[in-house]
Scaffold this motif. Structure first.
Motif, short mmCIF file in Angstrom:
data_model
loop_
_atom_site.label_atom_id
_atom_site.label_comp_id
_atom_site.label_asym_id
_atom_site.label_seq_id
_atom_site.Cartn_x
_atom_site.Cartn_y
_atom_site.Cartn_z
N SER A 209 29.26 -7.72 -47.63
CA SER A 209 30.22 -8.70 -47.10
C SER A 209 30.69 -8.28 -45.73
N SER A 210 31.04 -9.28 -44.96
CA SER A 210 31.68 -9.07 -43.66
C SER A 210 32.84 -10.05 -43.58
N SER A 211 33.41 -10.19 -42.42
CA SER A 211 34.60 -11.04 -42.29
C SER A 211 34.30 -12.51 -42.56
N ASP A 212 33.04 -12.94 -42.35
CA ASP A 212 32.73 -14.36 -42.53
C ASP A 212 31.46 -14.63 -43.33
N THR A 213 30.82 -13.56 -43.90
CA THR A 213 29.53 -13.75 -44.56
C THR A 213 29.44 -12.90 -45.83
N ARG A 310 28.15 -18.33 -46.10
CA ARG A 310 29.26 -18.31 -45.14
C ARG A 310 30.42 -19.20 -45.55
N GLY A 311 30.50 -19.51 -46.83
CA GLY A 311 31.64 -20.27 -47.32
C GLY A 311 31.29 -21.72 -47.57
N ILE A 312 32.29 -22.47 -47.97
CA ILE A 312 32.13 -23.89 -48.29
C ILE A 312 32.96 -24.71 -47.31
N TYR A 313 32.28 -25.62 -46.64
CA TYR A 313 32.96 -26.51 -45.71
C TYR A 313 33.22 -27.85 -46.39
#
Length: 323
Positions: A209-213, A310-313
Motif C-alpha cells: 500500500s501507498s498513500s493512494d494505491t 486506487r479506490g472507488i470513484y
C-alpha cells in the motif's frame, strides 16, 4: 513405561496425513494396527461393514489451539478473540511460525476384517479417505490486526492447499516371535485408487500500500487431478472443471470400474516392528504410507498478475467507477 518411536513417511504423491498416536495404546481396537502393522489386535477375529465399521476423523494444527483463537475474558464475562480491543495480540502472534499448517483427514471403512492364525495375524481393509492440508503464513493475520501501513508490503508467501481423495485397499500380515522372542513384525500392502487431487505447487502473494494505491502481486501454480468423467481445461489463470454426470448413466458398469477405480492407480506400503524386552518396556517403530499415486487426468493453472487498486470513484449522475 512405553517408548514409541513412530516414523511417518508420507509420500502418496506428496500426500501428508497422520494417524492419531493414541491408537497405539488401544490394542483392543482392531484398527490399532494402522498406526503400526506389527500390532496384533487382541481379538481372534473381527469384521466390520458400513455402520458397523469405524469412522476416523482427525484435525491437527501446527500452531494454534482453539483457546488461542477464542477464549474467555473475565472483565467482559464473554468469549473474545485476540482481535478484540481487549484481546492479547502479542500472545497470539507468539504462537505462530512464519508458515503454519492445518491438517484434516477422514476415512470410513467400507469393509474390514482380520483373524489370527497361530502366530500370524491377517487383515483386509477397504477405506475411502479424504486428506486436507492447508498452509497459511503469519502475514495472513497481520492484515486484520495491523491493516496496511502506507509504504509497507504484507507477504503471504507460503499460503497453499493440498487436498486429495482416494480409495485404499489394504492387505496386512503380522507375525509374533519371528526372529527373537517378544518381537513382532508387520507389513501392510495397499492398492490405492486416486479420485481427485488439488495442490498449490508454487504460492506467492504480496499486498502493498501507498498513500493512494493498494497493490496486489501473485504468482501461484495450481495442479488439479480428477476422474476421467471430469473435464479439466487449462485457462489463462486457474483451470476450469466441468464434470459430466451423464457418464454414469451412459457408460457400462465394467467400463466405469476400469476407468474410475483403476484410472489413477498407485501402491503403498506400511512396515513396522514392536519389541518388548521386558514387561514394562515396549519399543515400537513404523514407516507409514510409503508409496505413490500415478495421476492421469491432470492439468496445471498459473495465476501471475499485478493489480493496482486506487479506490472507488462515485459519481451520483453516472454511477460507480472502480478503476
Amino acid at each position: 513405561l512405553i517408548v514409541s518411536g513412530i516414523l511417518a513417511a508420507m509420500t502418496l504423491g506428496q500426500l501428508q496425513a497422520q494417524l492419531p498416536n493414541s491408537m497405539f495404546f488401544m490394542p483392543n481396537v482392531p484398527q490399532s494396527h494402522r498406526i503400526n502393522p506389527a500390532i496384533q489386535p487382541r481379538s481372534g477375529v473381527y469384521f466390520g461393514m458400513p455402520v458397523l465399521s469405524p469412522l476416523r476423523l482427525q484435525l491437527t494444527s501446527s500452531a494454534l489451539a482453539f483457546e488461542d483463537v477464542i477464549y474467555y475474558n473475565s472483565d467482559l464475562d464473554a468469549m473474545i478473540t485476540p482481535f478484540h480491543p481487549m484481546g492479547d495480540l502479542e500472545a497470539f502472534f507468539n504462537e505462530l511460525q512464519p508458515v503454519n499448517y492445518f491438517l484434516g483427514n477422514v476415512g470410513m471403512s467400507v469393509l474390514t476384517m482380520g483373524f489370527r492364525a497361530g502366530k500370524n495375524y491377517f487383515s483386509f481393509d477397504l477405506t475411502p479417505r479424504v486428506d486436507l492440508n492447508m498452509y497459511y503464513p503469519e502475514g495472513l493475520f497481520e492484515l486484520p490486526a495491523y491493516g496496511f501501513p502506507s509504504g509497507e508490503t504484507r507477504s503471504l508467501i507460503g499460503i497453499g492447499i493440498y487436498a486429495t481423495g482416494f480409495i485404499e485397499t489394504a492387505v496386512g500380515w503380522s507375525r509374533s516371535y519371528l526372529l527373537i522372542p517378544n518381537m513382532y513384525i508387520g507389513v501392510l500392502l495397499k492398492l490405492i485408487t486416486g479420485m481427485a487431487n488439488i495442490n498449490t505447487a508454487n504460492s506467492v502473494l504480496e499486498i502493498g500500500s501507498s498513500s493512494d494505491t493498494l497493490s496486489v502481486y501473485t504468482d501461484m501454480e495450481l495442479n488439479i487431478a480428477a476422474p476421467s468423467f471430469v473435464e479439466i481445461t487449462a485457462t489463462d489463470s486457474f483451470p476450469s472443471v466441468d464434470p459430466d454426470m451423464s457418464y454414469f448413466s451412459n457408460t457400462p458398469i465394467q467400463t466405469v470400474i476400469k476407468e474410475q477405480y483403476l484410472g489413477n492407480i498407485g501402491f503403498g506400503l506400511d512396515i513396522g516392528v514392536n519389541y518388548q524386552p521386558i514387561p514394562q518396556l515396549m519399543v515400537s517403530a513404523s514407516l507409514l504410507d510409503l508409496g505413490y499415486i500415478n495421476w492421469q487426468n491432470t492439468v496445471t493453472g498459473i495465476a501471475d498478475f499485478e493489480y493496482d487498486f486506487r479506490g472507488i470513484y462515485v459519481n451520483p449522475f453516472s454511477g460507480v467507477d472502480t478503476t
